[in-house]
Enzyme design. Structure first.
Site, mmCIF file in Angstrom:
data_model
loop_
_atom_site.group_PDB
_atom_site.id
_atom_site.type_symbol
_atom_site.label_atom_id
_atom_site.label_comp_id
_atom_site.label_asym_id
_atom_site.label_seq_id
_atom_site.Cartn_x
_atom_site.Cartn_y
_atom_site.Cartn_z
ATOM 1 N N HIS A 141 0.853 -1.209 0.000
ATOM 2 C CA HIS A 141 0.000 0.000 0.000
ATOM 3 C C HIS A 141 0.877 1.243 0.000
ATOM 4 O O HIS A 141 2.088 1.161 0.160
ATOM 5 C CB HIS A 141 -0.998 -0.016 1.160
ATOM 6 C CG HIS A 141 -0.395 0.139 2.538
ATOM 7 N ND1 HIS A 141 0.454 -0.791 3.091
ATOM 8 C CD2 HIS A 141 -0.533 1.114 3.472
ATOM 9 C CE1 HIS A 141 0.804 -0.393 4.308
ATOM 10 N NE2 HIS A 141 0.230 0.767 4.558
ATOM 11 N N ASP A 171 5.754 4.924 5.028
ATOM 12 C CA ASP A 171 6.609 3.990 5.777
ATOM 13 C C ASP A 171 6.650 2.595 5.142
ATOM 14 O O ASP A 171 7.265 1.682 5.693
ATOM 15 C CB ASP A 171 6.184 3.908 7.253
ATOM 16 C CG ASP A 171 4.758 3.436 7.441
ATOM 17 O OD1 ASP A 171 3.875 3.858 6.660
ATOM 18 O OD2 ASP A 171 4.516 2.629 8.359
ATOM 19 N N HIS A 172 6.017 2.446 3.985
ATOM 20 C CA HIS A 172 6.079 1.178 3.238
ATOM 21 C C HIS A 172 6.679 1.348 1.839
ATOM 22 O O HIS A 172 6.965 0.355 1.178
ATOM 23 C CB HIS A 172 4.671 0.557 3.124
ATOM 24 C CG HIS A 172 4.141 0.122 4.462
ATOM 25 N ND1 HIS A 172 4.123 -1.187 4.883
ATOM 26 C CD2 HIS A 172 3.664 0.863 5.498
ATOM 27 C CE1 HIS A 172 3.638 -1.252 6.110
ATOM 28 N NE2 HIS A 172 3.349 -0.026 6.509
ATOM 29 N N HIS A 183 1.350 3.997 1.865
ATOM 30 C CA HIS A 183 1.864 4.806 2.977
ATOM 31 C C HIS A 183 3.396 4.919 2.928
ATOM 32 O O HIS A 183 4.093 3.972 2.576
ATOM 33 C CB HIS A 183 1.422 4.227 4.316
ATOM 34 C CG HIS A 183 -0.032 4.492 4.601
ATOM 35 N ND1 HIS A 183 -0.772 3.745 5.479
ATOM 36 C CD2 HIS A 183 -0.876 5.431 4.103
ATOM 37 C CE1 HIS A 183 -2.012 4.212 5.510
ATOM 38 N NE2 HIS A 183 -2.106 5.230 4.686
ATOM 39 N N HIS A 185 3.787 -4.046 11.317
ATOM 40 C CA HIS A 185 4.274 -3.308 12.487
ATOM 41 C C HIS A 185 4.301 -4.184 13.732
ATOM 42 O O HIS A 185 3.513 -5.111 13.865
ATOM 43 C CB HIS A 185 3.371 -2.099 12.790
ATOM 44 C CG HIS A 185 3.443 -1.015 11.761
ATOM 45 N ND1 HIS A 185 4.343 0.014 11.814
ATOM 46 C CD2 HIS A 185 2.715 -0.818 10.635
ATOM 47 C CE1 HIS A 185 4.177 0.817 10.775
ATOM 48 N NE2 HIS A 185 3.190 0.336 10.031
ATOM 49 N N ASP A 211 -0.435 -3.763 6.741
ATOM 50 C CA ASP A 211 -1.246 -3.042 7.726
ATOM 51 C C ASP A 211 -2.729 -3.398 7.646
ATOM 52 O O ASP A 211 -3.576 -2.694 8.201
ATOM 53 C CB ASP A 211 -1.059 -1.532 7.549
ATOM 54 C CG ASP A 211 0.363 -1.103 7.871
ATOM 55 O OD1 ASP A 211 1.183 -1.968 8.247
ATOM 56 O OD2 ASP A 211 0.664 0.101 7.741
ATOM 57 N N HIS A 258 -7.564 -0.098 5.335
ATOM 58 C CA HIS A 258 -6.458 0.710 5.864
ATOM 59 C C HIS A 258 -6.119 1.745 4.792
ATOM 60 O O HIS A 258 -6.060 2.941 5.059
ATOM 61 C CB HIS A 258 -5.272 -0.189 6.188
ATOM 62 C CG HIS A 258 -4.069 0.542 6.682
ATOM 63 N ND1 HIS A 258 -4.026 1.185 7.888
ATOM 64 C CD2 HIS A 258 -2.855 0.737 6.109
ATOM 65 C CE1 HIS A 258 -2.835 1.741 8.036
ATOM 66 N NE2 HIS A 258 -2.108 1.487 6.974
HETATM 67 ZN ZN LIG Z 1 -0.086 1.879 6.448
#
Ligand SMILES: [Zn+2]
Length: 255
Positions: A56, A60-61, A58, A171, A133, A114
């Site tokens: 996805h 942080d990915h 985001h 996470h 996530d 998400h």
């Molecule tokens: Zn995420």
């Protein structure tokens, strides 16, 4: 011959994963949270990065995609529905598609909620499930996009997989998820057992991942929204699973 999964920490609380197909030597990073720990894991294993599999959009990915791609020329696969939000995707996939990493077959499963285009990757032969996530141990991702119904249906697709499937999520949130889960389902023996195990693992400085899907089915309240006893406990006896799931997700947001 099969898939070897290397698990490591990245950023503040992300997990990074390397997926190594033994037959071909191809190696994928599952998401690209941060270049340095991915490079370190590759060096430790002596593997060469050939692929990046994105779940996805985001930051942080995906943040390390450009750097890793420039260094290695890796092929980047990711969700078709988020192509306008992720730079550097070479191959676009969606629900039902198959990604081959050498001889390892990964099935793409849509897990919206998400983010709208969020996908999971499933190695059915090796019993590995990469949920990022969408599904955490004892929890699920915050619902940033979309509505509860499709998110619950995505979790049902994951729940339908075999009990001995290993779950690799995005996470290390398991300890805080356990506290919320116990607040809504304190008498669940499977949950009490998993929560104690998580406390022991964290106290020893160990990862709580991978989780075992069969244990999650019994302990994770977000996989049990259609359980009448759990519905009654959250004051929603007789309500639909969608409504119970929505109430649980909302309660967790402010827990
Ligand atoms: Zn995420």
């Amino acid at each position: 011959m099969g898939l070897i999964v290397d698990v490591f920490a990245a950023r503040s609380d992300n997990y990074g994963y390397l997926l190594h197909d033994e037959a071909s030597g191809r190696t994928a990073a599952l998401d690209a949270p941060e270049a340095a720990p991915i490079r370190a894991a590759l060096a430790r294993r002596g593997w060469t990065l050939t692929d990046i599999l994105i779940t996805h959009h985001h930051v942080d990915h995906v943040e390390a995609i450009p750097e890793l791609k420039a260094e290695t020329g890796a092929t980047v696969t990711g969700p078709r529905d988020e192509v306008d939000k992720i730079a550097g995707l070479d191959r676009l996939v969606g629900d039902g598609d198959i990604v081959m990493l050498g001889e390892t077959r990964l099935d793409v499963i849509a897990t919206p909620g998400h983010t709208l285009g969020h996908i999971a990757y499933h190695d059915a032969a090796g019993r590995h499930l990469f949920t990022a996530d969408a599904l955490f141990s004892l929890g699920c991702g915050r619902m940033f996009e979309g509505t509860p119904g499709p998110m619950w249906e995505g979790l049902l697709r994951l729940r339908a997989l075999p009990d001995d499937t290993l779950v690799y999520c995005g996470h290390e949130y398991t300890a805080s998820n356990a506290r919320f889960a116990l607040s809504v389902d304190p008498d669940n023996a499977a949950l009490v057992k998993r929560a104690a195990e998580v406390t022991a693992l964290r106290d020893a400085g160990k990862f709580t991942i991978p989780a075992v899907l069969g244990e999650e089915k019994a302990a994770n309240p977000f996989l049990r929204a259609n359980d009448p006893a759990l519905a009654a406990r959250v004051g929603l006896a007789g309500a639909s699973a969608d409504a119970v799931f929505a109430a649980l997700r909302k309660a967790k947001d402010t827990f």
